[in-house]
Design a protein around this motif. Structure first.
Motif, PDB file in Angstrom:
ATOM      1  N   GLN A  96     -37.455   2.701   0.709  1.00 49.66           N
ATOM      2  CA  GLN A  96     -38.708   2.343   1.242  1.00 49.66           C
ATOM      3  C   GLN A  96     -39.649   3.040  -0.206  1.00 49.66           C
ATOM      4  OE1 GLN A  96     -39.874   0.694   3.610  1.00 49.66           O
ATOM      5  NE2 GLN A  96     -38.937   1.243   5.217  1.00 49.66           N
ATOM      6  N   ALA A 116     -41.924   6.606   7.032  1.00 42.93           N
ATOM      7  CA  ALA A 116     -40.921   7.432   6.248  1.00 42.93           C
ATOM      8  C   ALA A 116     -41.435   8.223   5.552  1.00 42.93           C
ATOM      9  CB  ALA A 116     -39.985   6.418   5.692  1.00 42.93           C
ATOM     10  N   THR A 175     -36.213   6.989   2.154  1.00 43.97           N
ATOM     11  CA  THR A 175     -35.301   6.140   2.910  1.00 43.97           C
ATOM     12  C   THR A 175     -35.916   6.248   4.484  1.00 43.97           C
ATOM     13  OG1 THR A 175     -33.489   7.209   1.633  1.00 43.97           O
ATOM     14  CG2 THR A 175     -32.968   6.183   3.813  1.00 43.97           C
ATOM     15  N   GLY A 176     -35.913   4.949   4.936  1.00 41.23           N
ATOM     16  CA  GLY A 176     -36.350   4.374   6.243  1.00 41.23           C
ATOM     17  C   GLY A 176     -35.284   5.038   7.264  1.00 41.23           C
ATOM     18  N   ALA A 177     -35.800   4.765   8.652  1.00 44.00           N
ATOM     19  CA  ALA A 177     -34.826   5.287   9.784  1.00 44.00           C
ATOM     20  C   ALA A 177     -33.673   4.400   9.647  1.00 44.00           C
ATOM     21  CB  ALA A 177     -35.581   5.002  10.914  1.00 44.00           C
ATOM     22  N   ALA A 178     -33.616   3.199   9.300  1.00 48.80           N
ATOM     23  CA  ALA A 178     -32.238   2.543   9.308  1.00 48.80           C
ATOM     24  C   ALA A 178     -31.512   2.683   7.951  1.00 48.80           C
ATOM     25  CB  ALA A 178     -32.766   0.961   9.397  1.00 48.80           C
ATOM     26  N   GLY A 179     -32.139   3.617   7.036  1.00 48.67           N
ATOM     27  CA  GLY A 179     -31.354   3.622   5.918  1.00 48.67           C
ATOM     28  C   GLY A 179     -31.712   2.972   4.753  1.00 48.67           C
ATOM     29  N   GLU A 180     -32.867   2.169   4.985  1.00 45.35           N
ATOM     30  CA  GLU A 180     -33.535   1.141   4.066  1.00 45.35           C
ATOM     31  C   GLU A 180     -34.192   1.846   3.110  1.00 45.35           C
ATOM     32  OE1 GLU A 180     -36.412   1.209   7.024  1.00 45.35           O
ATOM     33  OE2 GLU A 180     -34.317   1.313   6.840  1.00 45.35           O
ATOM     34  N   ASP A 203     -43.679   0.810   8.875  1.00 48.35           N
ATOM     35  CA  ASP A 203     -42.775   1.731   8.505  1.00 48.35           C
ATOM     36  C   ASP A 203     -42.554   2.817   7.320  1.00 48.35           C
ATOM     37  OD1 ASP A 203     -42.059   0.660  10.900  1.00 48.35           O
ATOM     38  OD2 ASP A 203     -40.597  -0.806  10.495  1.00 48.35           O
TER      39      ASP A 203
END
Length: 607
Positions: A381, A451, A374-379, A447
């Motif tokens: 990956q 992550a 999970t990326g910083a914005a919650g997306e 990104d």
């Protein structure tokens, strides 16, 4: 005296019936001979359902059965069932009587086998074992016989004795179907000698050579769960020969080394078993003499987190001889905007940089992994990672291979190389490669790399769902795959459910078949779902892959493939309106793009 005759006749009839019943029940209670005892050792393919009664009992305990019985699920199925019933009632009406007979006959198990293939014609034999009414079983066969004779009036029926059995065959236009009752069994085959041989194996007092005695079968079945609900076995030599021949005809023969390894595959066996709420399946590949695969090191598990939904790890080593450059593959990748250098070019670059191939092989492996994070914005990956054993040698190799085509930037202490590409000239991507002390990581963006390498509070090893799933399979040696089915469903079903509701606006006719307003709530389904996990080990002379879950990994792959196929057919036929369109696919009833000059407005309201 004359008055005594009818009584004697009646007594004789009763005694005959009683004797027949006793013999029938005696045959039914005789020690069962499994399907492998009834087919020859050279059998190419065998599929068996050993005990349908036990399977039916086990099914009731599974999570899938309980999910199916949920009132919300049944309510949603009301309209599809009604639509299906209205559509096929006329076609299925004649089957009602057969269904009743099947219940009365009490089908207990069965099998189908391809014993050989001669001149591209398979020799088939199948058997069904009954535990109920012999009369109902005979009625089923008689009905099938009548339909065959009605459809082929010129066909010839033959009845001949074989030992204590009667073999009935029907032939038409070079095709023969033969059948015979033998105690609780009914056998059918497309070859009369094959059917007779099956009857001989069933009734022989002394052992007759069968598949059950073949060493590959015994070695393979010994690795599978006991008392399964379904058994599959294949001897792939025939299929391998056909594959090699087809590859040669196509002008792209198999690599000699790959062909030699493929020919070592002597048998493939599989089994499925319902165990309480879970399903279990296992597949064993008997391949004596093959090089033992690389063992897992557990390295890529470090990149996961407690929120990782999917994880795959596999043992892998860079082969001593790299595969030749395939111009067809290279051309296909070029068409979608991906350019890969030839093997000769790579070797030239490494040689000029003074990097021997042995150094490259020692720098990477032995574990390869794929996972989501999970990326910083919650997306979400997605990452692929290869274990690194020598970070300095790996860095030199990357810099040499990538050259100046990939731009370098540093994510903290992690160097990252990225390069913009455009798939088919339409979908822009910027894949990235990151190199840490322990891993070479591939992501769809820088990104995603970030992550993956960021410090995490925990890994999958700290997840209760992971720990519980691991206990259901053997310890993984060569392969490990994990899918948190419940979490994936909870994150995706709500979105899909909303999109399904929107479908009605574009396809109102769909309401004739389903009431999308009755789609079950997320929790109704999610509470029945357990993670799917698969482990791969090296057992004896081959590889064993075992999987468990509400749906196993193999069952999930098959189900998703079927769903994708079912979904893509309407798309390719233009059956769905796609407002944005998909490149290369017909757009069905999508409205035409507006012209430069607006059309005059009509006073009438469109219907």
């Amino acid at each position: 005296m004359n008055k005594a005759v009818p009584s004697l006749v009646a007594l004789g009839v009763v005694a005959g019936i009683a004797t027949g019943v006793v013999l029938w029940n005696k045959e039914k209670s005789a020690p069962d001979r499994g399907a492998a005892n009834l087919v020859p050792p050279e059998t190419v393919l065998l599929l068996e359902l050993p005990d349908l009664h036990t399977s039916a009992t086990r099914w009731k305990e599974t999570a899938l059965a309980k999910l199916w019985a949920e009132p919300e699920v049944q309510a949603f199925l009301e309209r599809p069932r009604a639509a299906l019933s209205a559509t096929v009632s006329a076609a299925t009406a004649p089957l009602a009587e057969h269904a009743t007979r099947l219940r009365e006959a009490g089908v207990q198990g069965g099998f189908v086998a391809v014993t050989s293939v001669e001149e591209n014609q398979p020799r088939l034999v199948a058997g069904a074992r009954f535990a109920g009414s012999r009369a109902a079983a005979e009625a089923l066969i008689a009905s099938a016989r009548e339909r065959a004779q009605k459809a082929n009036p010129a066909g010839k029926t033959t009845l001949e004795p074989h030992g204590r059995f009667e073999v009935e065959s029907f032939s038409h236009d070079g095709v023969t179907v033969a059948g015979a009752f033998a105690g609780p069994w009914y056998f059918v085959a497309n070859d009369v000698p094959l059917l007779k041989a099956t009857l001989d194996r069933l009734s022989a007092e002394t052992a007759v050579a069968s598949l059950a005695d073949a060493e590959p079968y015994k070695k393979s079945l010994a690795k599978l769960p006991t008392a399964p609900d379904l058994v599959f076995y294949a001897q792939p030599a025939f299929f391998i020969e056909r594959l090699v021949a087809m590859a040669a005809i196509s002008g792209q023969p198999l690599d000699p080394q790959a062909e030699a390894e493929l020919r070592k595959l002597k048998a493939v066996a599989g089994a499925m078993k319902m165990e309480g709420a879970q399903m279990r399946d296992a597949y064993y590949f008997l391949q004596p003499g093959v090089e033992k695969p690389a063992m897992l090191s557990g390295s890529t598990l470090e990149l996961t987190s407690t929120s990782t939904l999917f994880y795959l790890a596999s043992g892998w080593n860079l082969p001593e001889k790299l595969p030749a450059h395939d111009p067809n593959t290279a051309a296909a990748l070029e068409n979608i905007g991906i350019s890969i250098p030839s093997l000769a070019d790579l070797e030239r670059r490494l040689t000029e940089a003074g990097i021997p191939m042995e150094s490259v092989r020692n720098a990477f492996g032995p574990e390869f992994g794929m996972l989501n994070t999970t990326g910083a914005a919650g997306e979400m990956q997605w990452l692929a990672a290869l274990q690194v054993r020598d970070a300095e040698a790996a860095r030199k190799t990357l810099e040499t291979v990538l050259g100046g085509d990939w731009a370098r930037q540093d994510q903290g202490a992690t160097p990252v190389w990225s390069k913009p590409i455009s798939l088919a000239g339409r979908l822009p991507l910027q894949p990235a490669l990151g190199l840490t002390e322990g891993h070479l990581i591939l992501g769809l963006s820088a990104d995603a790399i970030r992550a993956g390498v960021e410090k995490k509070e925990g890994t999958l090893a700290d997840s209760p769902a992971w720990k519980q799933a691991l206990q259901t399979v053997p310890k993984a040696e060569t392969t490990l795959a994990y899918l948190d089915t419940k979490a994936v469903f909870e994150q995706t079903y709500g979105v899909w459910r909303g999109q399904a509701m929107m479908l009605v606006l574009f396809m109102p006719a769909v309401t004739q078949y389903v009431d999308l307003a009755k789609l079950p709530q997320t929790e109704t389904i999610a509470k029945h779902l357990q993670p799917s996990i698969l482990s791969g080990t090296y057992e004896g002379e081959g590889a064993l892959f075992e999987s468990t879950g509400t749906v196993t990994v193999y069952q999930g792959i098959i189900g998703l493939s079927g769903a994708a196929g079912a979904a893509i057919v309407p798309l390719t036929k233009g059956g769905f309106p796609l407002p944005g369109g998909l490149p290369g696919l017909p757009q069905g009833n999508r409205p035409a793009a507006p012209s430069a000059t607006p059309a005059p407005q009509s006073e009438a309201s469109p219907e």
